[in-house]
Design a protein around this motif. Structure first.
Motif, PDB file in Angstrom:
ATOM      1  N   TYR A 179      -5.169  12.022   3.612  1.00 43.47           N
ATOM      2  CA  TYR A 179      -4.655  10.756   4.132  1.00 43.47           C
ATOM      3  C   TYR A 179      -5.776   9.731   4.214  1.00 43.47           C
ATOM      4  N   ALA A 180      -6.956  10.165   4.640  1.00 39.20           N
ATOM      5  CA  ALA A 180      -8.102   9.255   4.702  1.00 39.20           C
ATOM      6  C   ALA A 180      -8.418   8.708   3.310  1.00 39.20           C
ATOM      7  N   ARG A 181      -8.306   9.555   2.294  1.00 39.60           N
ATOM      8  CA  ARG A 181      -8.534   9.098   0.918  1.00 39.60           C
ATOM      9  C   ARG A 181      -7.502   8.036   0.529  1.00 39.60           C
ATOM     10  N   SER A 182      -6.253   8.257   0.939  1.00 38.26           N
ATOM     11  CA  SER A 182      -5.191   7.294   0.645  1.00 38.26           C
ATOM     12  C   SER A 182      -5.476   5.946   1.310  1.00 38.26           C
ATOM     13  N   LEU A 183      -5.877   5.978   2.589  1.00 38.77           N
ATOM     14  CA  LEU A 183      -6.198   4.745   3.300  1.00 38.77           C
ATOM     15  C   LEU A 183      -7.343   4.004   2.621  1.00 38.77           C
ATOM     16  N   ASN A 184      -8.372   4.758   2.242  1.00 38.60           N
ATOM     17  CA  ASN A 184      -9.546   4.153   1.627  1.00 38.60           C
ATOM     18  C   ASN A 184      -9.192   3.525   0.280  1.00 38.60           C
ATOM     19  N   TYR A 185      -8.359   4.214  -0.487  1.00 34.40           N
ATOM     20  CA  TYR A 185      -7.960   3.690  -1.797  1.00 34.40           C
ATOM     21  C   TYR A 185      -7.150   2.409  -1.624  1.00 34.40           C
TER      22      TYR A 185
ATOM     23  N   ASN B 135      -4.085  17.737   6.624  1.00 37.93           N
ATOM     24  CA  ASN B 135      -3.758  16.579   5.789  1.00 37.93           C
ATOM     25  C   ASN B 135      -4.649  15.372   6.069  1.00 37.93           C
ATOM     26  N   ALA B 136      -5.563  15.517   7.015  1.00 37.59           N
ATOM     27  CA  ALA B 136      -6.381  14.380   7.435  1.00 37.59           C
ATOM     28  C   ALA B 136      -7.249  13.852   6.296  1.00 37.59           C
ATOM     29  N   GLU B 137      -7.828  14.753   5.504  1.00 35.82           N
ATOM     30  CA  GLU B 137      -8.732  14.315   4.440  1.00 35.82           C
ATOM     31  C   GLU B 137      -7.994  13.559   3.346  1.00 35.82           C
TER      32      GLU B 137
ATOM     33  N   ASN C 207       0.836  -1.190   0.000  1.00 35.56           N
ATOM     34  CA  ASN C 207       0.000   0.000   0.000  1.00 35.56           C
ATOM     35  C   ASN C 207       0.879   1.251   0.000  1.00 35.56           C
ATOM     36  N   SER C 208       0.242   2.408  -0.012  1.00 34.48           N
ATOM     37  CA  SER C 208       0.979   3.674  -0.003  1.00 34.48           C
ATOM     38  C   SER C 208       1.432   3.998   1.416  1.00 34.48           C
ATOM     39  N   TYR C 209       2.538   4.750   1.513  1.00 32.09           N
ATOM     40  CA  TYR C 209       3.082   5.098   2.834  1.00 32.09           C
ATOM     41  C   TYR C 209       2.823   6.564   3.163  1.00 32.09           C
ATOM     42  N   ASN C 210       1.593   7.010   2.901  1.00 35.06           N
ATOM     43  CA  ASN C 210       1.288   8.435   3.043  1.00 35.06           C
ATOM     44  C   ASN C 210       1.190   8.903   4.490  1.00 35.06           C
ATOM     45  N   ASP C 211       1.079   7.968   5.435  1.00 40.47           N
ATOM     46  CA  ASP C 211       1.129   8.399   6.834  1.00 40.47           C
ATOM     47  C   ASP C 211       2.447   9.106   7.095  1.00 40.47           C
ATOM     48  N   ALA C 212       3.549   8.525   6.598  1.00 38.40           N
ATOM     49  CA  ALA C 212       4.863   9.141   6.784  1.00 38.40           C
ATOM     50  C   ALA C 212       4.993  10.429   5.971  1.00 38.40           C
ATOM     51  N   VAL C 213       4.389  10.473   4.791  1.00 34.34           N
ATOM     52  CA  VAL C 213       4.483  11.659   3.933  1.00 34.34           C
ATOM     53  C   VAL C 213       3.769  12.852   4.573  1.00 34.34           C
ATOM     54  N   PHE C 214       2.621  12.614   5.176  1.00 33.03           N
ATOM     55  CA  PHE C 214       1.820  13.704   5.729  1.00 33.03           C
ATOM     56  C   PHE C 214       2.094  13.971   7.207  1.00 33.03           C
TER      57      PHE C 214
END
Length: 638
Positions: A225-231, A221-223, A203-210
């Motif tokens: 990141y939530a989109r990234s998790l959902n995707y 950045n919450a929205e 999966n994507s590592y956007n938690d670290a990016v944001f």
């Protein structure tokens, strides 16, 4: 007598007529990658971007030490991971089969019906991930390599595409990303249908990016990141719905732990932040050895413009984690394999004690015996998967009674303990076992035979270590298991003066069951849940033995050939503990189908009622197992 003759003939036939099979292998012989810049190991070094000026800039950076991938002069995770299995992670055009190219979308995208489709954000020549899969299948005539490791790492640029759209566009296209997830799944399903067997999907590592200082995601950045998790969840769900058997890799949770605990990995709280990326004024594709030092590539997590690409240190952590997902099921499969090897050794011990009891019998027909021994045991694996080494210690006690008709009936208890170390610092497991056996033996003239039935219990304590860059995660768990065994052995003796010799045939049937368990770990990142496993084994044995009667001494030797009759294509199931994801299964450690064993020793009549026995044994011509050791026993008759 007819029964024993028939048994010998049957077992001889089973050993002689069984067709030798090659050893199954759990390893990989090729790395094939599909995706974007987070996997790209040098695509634009060998393939044009479609922009002459940019091509020249890439060539100039490469001339000064750049890799041609989006990691500057460092190493991409694809290169590192492939290398762990002795493979090449090089890009297509550079001698490898990594199709990933920086900027690629999962599929060609456009924001409106009138806009042209784009396959990526980096270059006019970008090839989408789905098209990469199709190009690979075309290049192999539609027959994917079943022994390759396939990596599909995509989706970040899809999220970037959506992020660039207006709020009204996003509201009007609520199924845009879920549709892309379905398209990716259909292409992965085609890859699997063509023969691919091991497909990893990170999966994507956007938690670290944001993340901000301390690893907390800022409200703004919450929205996204939530989109990234959902995707990410939609991608895995679509793959599962399409019937794709894949390995989910939770890079998001991994890198969250890194950002929250930077010192463990050689970073500082600020050097792990995307906003403090190394050499942020230039795309990592063009960063060369003239711009950054090797030391900087180890002390910062992100590099380059946009702050979304890892330095060598980050790439190493990711590759280490992905390797752990691939090798862990194979490591755990050795719990059952180790038990099977112990069962073969225990059977040989009991059969030896039956032979010893038959040499001397007291007036009451009762024999009591004990034995103890130790062996070196090395179970070998395929390249990239750790071997195990250990020293099993085992002891047995038993008693038997000979009836007036000559039938021997007996019972025995065996207990053992050992620590098996995983190679390359991968930890170890402790295995303790207790078994209860009943046996019988009978001789009629030159023909003899015996049978042993066994029920066993196992207690395993696992300490599995996973290196993540500079940090080593410690996983621990406990489990137990049980086994059933039946051993049949028969032969005929030929007497030549003081020498007794003749053929030996046998059959050792075992079933080992190890219960499933869930690990706990220092980080909770690499801990896995493992399903229960069953190892069935039926080994036919054909050999020859000789014994010489020299007064109180009776030296003996035996050699036999062993053949595993049951196909060993078993799988071990594992699942992530960090996020909701489907389980995955990988092949167990390979098993040899043919090997030899030799045994030599002597018995000594200490008195009219006491016999001593010493043996040394070894296995040979087994590509997967090396074992040798010795044993001492005593038998007292009453």
């Amino acid at each position: 007598m007819k029964f024993f003759v028939l048994l010998v003939v049957t077992l001889l036939g089973a050993s002689v007529l069984s067709i030798p099979e090659t050893t199954r292998a759990a390893g990989f012989n090729q790395y094939v990658g599909f995706g974007d810049s987070t996997l790209d190991s040098g695509y634009f070094r060998y393939n044009t971007t479609g922009i002459v000026v940019f091509d020249k800039a890439v060539a100039a950076a490469v001339a000064q030490g750049a890799s041609g991938g989006f990691v500057g002069p460092g190493l991409m995770n694809s290169t590192i991971l492939a290398g762990k299995f002795g493979l090449s992670g090089a890009a297509v055009g550079g001698g490898g089969t990594n199709f990933a190219n920086g900027g690629a979308f999962s599929a060609p995208l456009r924001a409106s019906p009138n806009a042209p489709y784009l396959s990526g954000v980096e270059a006019p020549t970008n090839v989408s991930t789905n098209q990469q899969i199709q190009n690979y299948l075309a290049s192999v005539g539609g027959a994917a390599n079943p022994h390759a490791l396939y990596m599909i790492k995509t989706g970040d640029n899809d999220l970037q595409f959506v992020r660039a759209q207006s709020a009204s566009w996003i509201a009007a296209n609520p199924n845009f990303l879920s549709g892309l997830a379905v398209g990716e799944a259909l292409n992965a399903a085609a890859l699997q249908a063509a023969g691919a067997r091991t497909i990893m999907v990170p999966n994507s590592y956007n938690d670290a990016v944001f993340a901000g200082l301390g690893g907390t995601i800022a409200p703004q950045n919450a929205e996204v990141y939530a989109r990234s998790l959902n995707y990410g969840a939609n991608r895995w769900a679509a793959l599962q719905a399409a019937g794709v058997r894949f390995i989910p890799a939770d890079i998001d949770s991994l890198m969250r732990f890194v950002v929250q605990h930077p010192v463990l990995f050689g970073f500082t709280p600020s050097s792990v932040l995307s906003g403090n990326a190394l050499y942020a004024s230039l795309t990592p594709l063009l960063i060369s050895g003239a711009d950054v030092t090797p030391g900087q590539m180890q002390t910062s997590l992100f590099m380059g413009s946009n702050g979304v690409h890892f330095t060598t240190a980050g790439q190493q952590i990711e590759a280490d984690y992905e390797q752990s997902l691939l090798i862990a099921p194979v490591q755990i499969s050795l719990l059952a394999e180790n038990a099977v090897q112990g069962g073969l050794a225990r059977t040989a011990t009991l059969q030896g004690q039956i032979d010893l009891s038959g040499q001397q019998r007291g007036p009451n027909g009762l024999n009591v015996w004990a034995s103890a021994g130790a062996n070196a045991l090395n179970i070998r694996n395929t390249p990239g998967f750790p071997d195990t080494n250990g020293t099993p210690f085992v002891g047995s006690v038993g008693a038997d009674y000979q009836t007036p008709c000559g039938l021997i009936l007996g019972a025995a208890f065996t207990a053992g303990t050992q620590t098996q170390d995983f190679a390359s610092g991968g930890g170890h497991f402790d295995q303790k076992d207790q078994s209860f056996s009943v046996y019988s033996a009978y001789r009629l003239g030159p023909v003899w035979g015996n049978a042993i039935g066994t029920y066993g219990l196992y207690q395993d304590k696992i300490a599995r270590q996973v290196a993540l860059g500079l940090f080593t995660d410690q996983n621990s768990a406990n489990t137990d298991g049980r086994s059933l065994g039946l051993a049949l052995r028969a032969g005929g003796d030929i007497h030549l003066g003081p020498v007794t010799t003749g053929p030996v045939a046998g059959l050792v049937i075992q079933q080992v069951r190890i219960n499933g368990f869930t690990e706990t770990s220092t980080s909770s990142v690499t801990a896995l849940t493992f399903g229960g496993q069953t190892r069935d084994s039926t080994v036919s044995q054909l050999g020859w033995r000789v014994l010489v009667d020299v007064g109180d001494w009776q030296p003996f030797a035996e050699a036999k050939w062993n053949h595993e009759l049951i196909d060993q294509n078993r799988m071990v199931k594992a699942a992530l503990t960090t996020t909701a994801a489907t389980h995955y299964s990988l092949a167990a450690a390979p098993v040899a189908y043919d090997w030899g064993t030799v045994l030599a020793g002597t018995s000594y009549r200490l008195s009219e009622r006491v016999m001593l026995r010493g043996t040394a044994s070894a296995m040979f011509d087994n590509p997967q197992v090396v074992t040798y050791g010795g044993e001492l026993g005593v038998s007292v008759s009453f």
